[in-house]
Design a protein around this motif. Structure first.
Motif, mmCIF file in Angstrom:
data_model
loop_
_atom_site.group_PDB
_atom_site.id
_atom_site.type_symbol
_atom_site.label_atom_id
_atom_site.label_comp_id
_atom_site.label_asym_id
_atom_site.label_seq_id
_atom_site.Cartn_x
_atom_site.Cartn_y
_atom_site.Cartn_z
ATOM 1 N N PRO A 221 33.004 42.046 46.407
ATOM 2 C CA PRO A 221 32.239 42.949 45.543
ATOM 3 C C PRO A 221 32.166 42.458 44.101
ATOM 4 O O PRO A 221 31.381 42.972 43.309
ATOM 5 C CB PRO A 221 33.026 44.266 45.628
ATOM 6 C CG PRO A 221 34.413 43.868 45.981
ATOM 7 C CD PRO A 221 34.311 42.605 46.782
ATOM 8 N N SER A 222 32.988 41.461 43.743
ATOM 9 C CA SER A 222 33.016 40.985 42.358
ATOM 10 C C SER A 222 32.276 39.674 42.172
ATOM 11 O O SER A 222 32.288 39.102 41.077
ATOM 12 C CB SER A 222 34.466 40.801 41.907
ATOM 13 O OG SER A 222 35.178 41.988 42.081
ATOM 14 N N VAL B 224 32.988 36.719 43.256
ATOM 15 C CA VAL B 224 33.829 35.524 43.073
ATOM 16 C C VAL B 224 33.343 34.434 44.038
ATOM 17 O O VAL B 224 33.174 34.703 45.232
ATOM 18 C CB VAL B 224 35.327 35.846 43.349
ATOM 19 C CG1 VAL B 224 36.186 34.598 43.158
ATOM 20 C CG2 VAL B 224 35.800 36.974 42.435
ATOM 21 N N SER C 69 41.099 42.482 48.517
ATOM 22 C CA SER C 69 41.371 41.859 49.828
ATOM 23 C C SER C 69 40.239 42.004 50.839
ATOM 24 O O SER C 69 40.421 41.709 52.023
ATOM 25 C CB SER C 69 42.678 42.392 50.456
ATOM 26 O OG SER C 69 43.748 42.066 49.630
ATOM 27 N N CYS D 202 37.715 40.171 51.139
ATOM 28 C CA CYS D 202 37.391 38.829 51.647
ATOM 29 C C CYS D 202 38.268 38.476 52.850
ATOM 30 O O CYS D 202 37.831 37.784 53.774
ATOM 31 C CB CYS D 202 37.544 37.777 50.545
ATOM 32 S SG CYS D 202 39.123 37.851 49.694
ATOM 33 N N ILE E 203 34.445 32.268 46.016
ATOM 34 C CA ILE E 203 35.746 31.943 46.616
ATOM 35 C C ILE E 203 35.702 30.595 47.333
ATOM 36 O O ILE E 203 36.571 29.736 47.130
ATOM 37 C CB ILE E 203 36.157 33.045 47.626
ATOM 38 C CG1 ILE E 203 36.029 34.418 46.990
ATOM 39 C CG2 ILE E 203 37.556 32.792 48.152
ATOM 40 C CD1 ILE E 203 35.952 35.559 47.986
ATOM 41 N N LYS F 290 41.435 41.875 43.467
ATOM 42 C CA LYS F 290 42.490 41.923 44.490
ATOM 43 C C LYS F 290 42.286 43.025 45.531
ATOM 44 O O LYS F 290 43.233 43.664 45.985
ATOM 45 C CB LYS F 290 43.865 42.065 43.828
ATOM 46 C CG LYS F 290 44.134 41.014 42.786
ATOM 47 C CD LYS F 290 45.583 40.733 42.607
ATOM 48 C CE LYS F 290 45.802 39.642 41.579
ATOM 49 N NZ LYS F 290 45.357 38.346 42.064
HETATM 50 S S1 SF4 Z 1 38.006 37.448 45.817
HETATM 51 FE FE1 SF4 Z 1 36.637 39.238 45.857
HETATM 52 S S2 SF4 Z 1 36.886 40.146 47.882
HETATM 53 FE FE2 SF4 Z 1 38.621 38.740 47.595
HETATM 54 S S3 SF4 Z 1 40.266 40.011 46.754
HETATM 55 FE FE3 SF4 Z 1 39.178 39.180 44.995
HETATM 56 S S4 SF4 Z 1 37.613 40.689 44.469
HETATM 57 FE FE4 SF4 Z 1 38.339 41.202 46.538
#
Ligand code: SF4
Ligand code: SF4
Length: 410
Positions: free
Chosen positions: A72-73, A75, A18, A20, A77, A16
């Motif tokens: 950074p993780s 994901v 943010s 992205c 997305i 979380k």
């Molecule tokens: S998806 Fe990745 S960049 Fe976006 S809020 Fe989660 S950890 Fe942060």
């Protein structure tokens, strides 16, 4: 609850932060879009409980994957968003979307009648009609079709000479080089031959990127399965597969297994985008390029979003830096806004142009002779919006190399 197919469902890794959200070009320009965090990992938690939480605004995602580059993780997305669209958007694709996405069906027809098709699609009344009837925005310059395909040219003019070269590859040319711009395929063959490499064609089908984006998943799956089979045949014959389009390449390497669930694990190590392939040949000393004396150009490089996602822009930059007469301007990383078929749609046109504006401004400020870019749809968007010509790096190499004097040592 509906069964979900989410092998990429690593949404739990979201911390979380943010980050992205700070890079999403749609979130910055379209208030109707909730952004990558809420549409991706946050939304997925709800969608897993119940599909009624699927939000129609996910259709605004460009699938540019800039959020994935920033996360950074790690994901995935954009894959979460695209997978949710596949699982829950059960509307039949519109006629317009099918026309835009069926490049391999429309291409042969448009190519056979290219002069008429190009003339008609350039007329204001025709564009106005397409706008009001099917929703292709009237302001969009529609891509031109070539009279005669790349494959026809290759069979007639190049195929017979290829076996004379000491190394052999298979070329995935894609729909654009075949139907819209055969010169790119011709440049590819010229550069490969100068590097001592014979070019072979496969019985390829469209990579499927536009079908995935437009909800034509069964058709994309069929094409993907077919393509993986022809890749296997090529590898069995001792030929790696070389691609030119960044979006085709990303689709084949990443979207086939992640979104279409087509296993490519046995061939993916044999598939390469052309820039890394050529760079490695030169860097290893296997090829000694000779450059034309007096060739000069000021070139601005735009990295397509999917090229950045694959981390391959560095190879293009290094190749361009090798050309003695080339003055390179590296443009700041920005999305051009077209995202394949997205920017052609009436409901997306304005946002598409707003997204591209920082890039258009940076090109104007750089005042290049032309822009270098590996993606055909970025080319359409940049040429239409700036008036500056865009060339694929392969075509730049074909221009700048002394093809006769370039040596290969294998
Ligand atoms: S998806 Fe990745 S960049 Fe976006 S809020 Fe989660 S950890 Fe942060
Ligand atoms: S893929 Fe692009 S448009 Fe979609 S959420 Fe990520 S950054 Fe935004």
């Amino acid at each position: 609850m509906q069964e979900r197919n989410i092998s990429q469902g690593n949404f739990e890794q979201c911390q979380k932060c943010s980050l992205c959200e700070t890079v999403c070009p749609v979130m910055a320009n379209n208030p109707a879009y909730a952004g990558p965090k809420r549409s991706g990992p946050d939304g997925e938690r709800y969608r897993l409980k119940n599909g009624i939480f699927f939000d129609d605004s996910l259709k605004y995602c460009l699938n540019c994957k800039r959020c994935e580059v920033a996360c950074p993780s790690g994901v995935r997305i954009a894959d979460l968003i695209q997978q949710a669209r596949i699982d829950f958007e059960h509307k039949a694709p519109k006629l317009r979307d099918m026309m835009l996405a069926s490049t391999d069906q429309v291409g042969p027809l448009a190519s056979a009648f290219a002069p008429i098709a190009n003339f008609a699609l350039g007329l204001k009344p025709v564009k106005g009609l397409l706008d009001v009837t099917i929703g292709v925005d009237r302001h969009r310059t529609l891509p031109k079709y070539a009279s005669g395909t790349f494959v026809q040219w290759f069979r007639k003019n190049a195929a017979a000479a290829q076996q004379a070269y000491p190394r052999q590859i298979s070329y995935f040319h894609g729909c654009y080089a075949n139907f819209n711009y055969p010169q790119l395929g011709k440049d590819f063959v010229a550069v490969m031959n100068a590097f001592g490499i014979g070019v072979n064609l496969m019985d390829e089908r469209c990579c499927g990127v536009a079908k995935i984006a437009n909800g034509m998943i069964p058709a994309a799956m069929r094409d993907a399965r077919h393509n993986v089979e022809v890749f296997r045949d090529s590898v069995a014959a001792g030929r790696d597969i070389v691609t030119v389009s960044t979006s085709c390449t990303m689709t084949i390497l990443e979207e086939y297994p992640e979104l279409l669930k087509v296993d490519n694990s046995d061939v993916m190590g044999h598939i390469s985008l052309v820039e890394p392939y050529l760079y490695k040949l030169i860097a290893s000393g296997a090829v000694k390029p000779v450059w034309k004396e007096g060739w000069k150009a000021r070139v601005a490089y735009h990295a397509p979003c999917h090229q950045e996602r694959m981390g391959l822009s560095i190879f293009t930059l290094e190749l361009l830096r090798m050309i003695p007469g080339l003055v390179l301007v590296e443009l700041e990383s920005n999305c051009c806004g077209i995202a394949g078929t997205y920017g052609f749609k009436k409901e997306n046109y304005e946002v598409s142009q707003k997204i591209g504006k920082p890039l258009f401004d940076s090109i104007a400020a750089a005042a290049p002779d032309f822009v270098a870019c590996e993606c055909e749809t970025c080319k359409w968007q940049i040429e239409m919006s700036t008036g500056v010509p865009v060339k694929n790096p392969v075509s730049i190499l074909a221009e700048a190399l002394d093809l006769e004097k370039t040596e290969y040592l294998f």
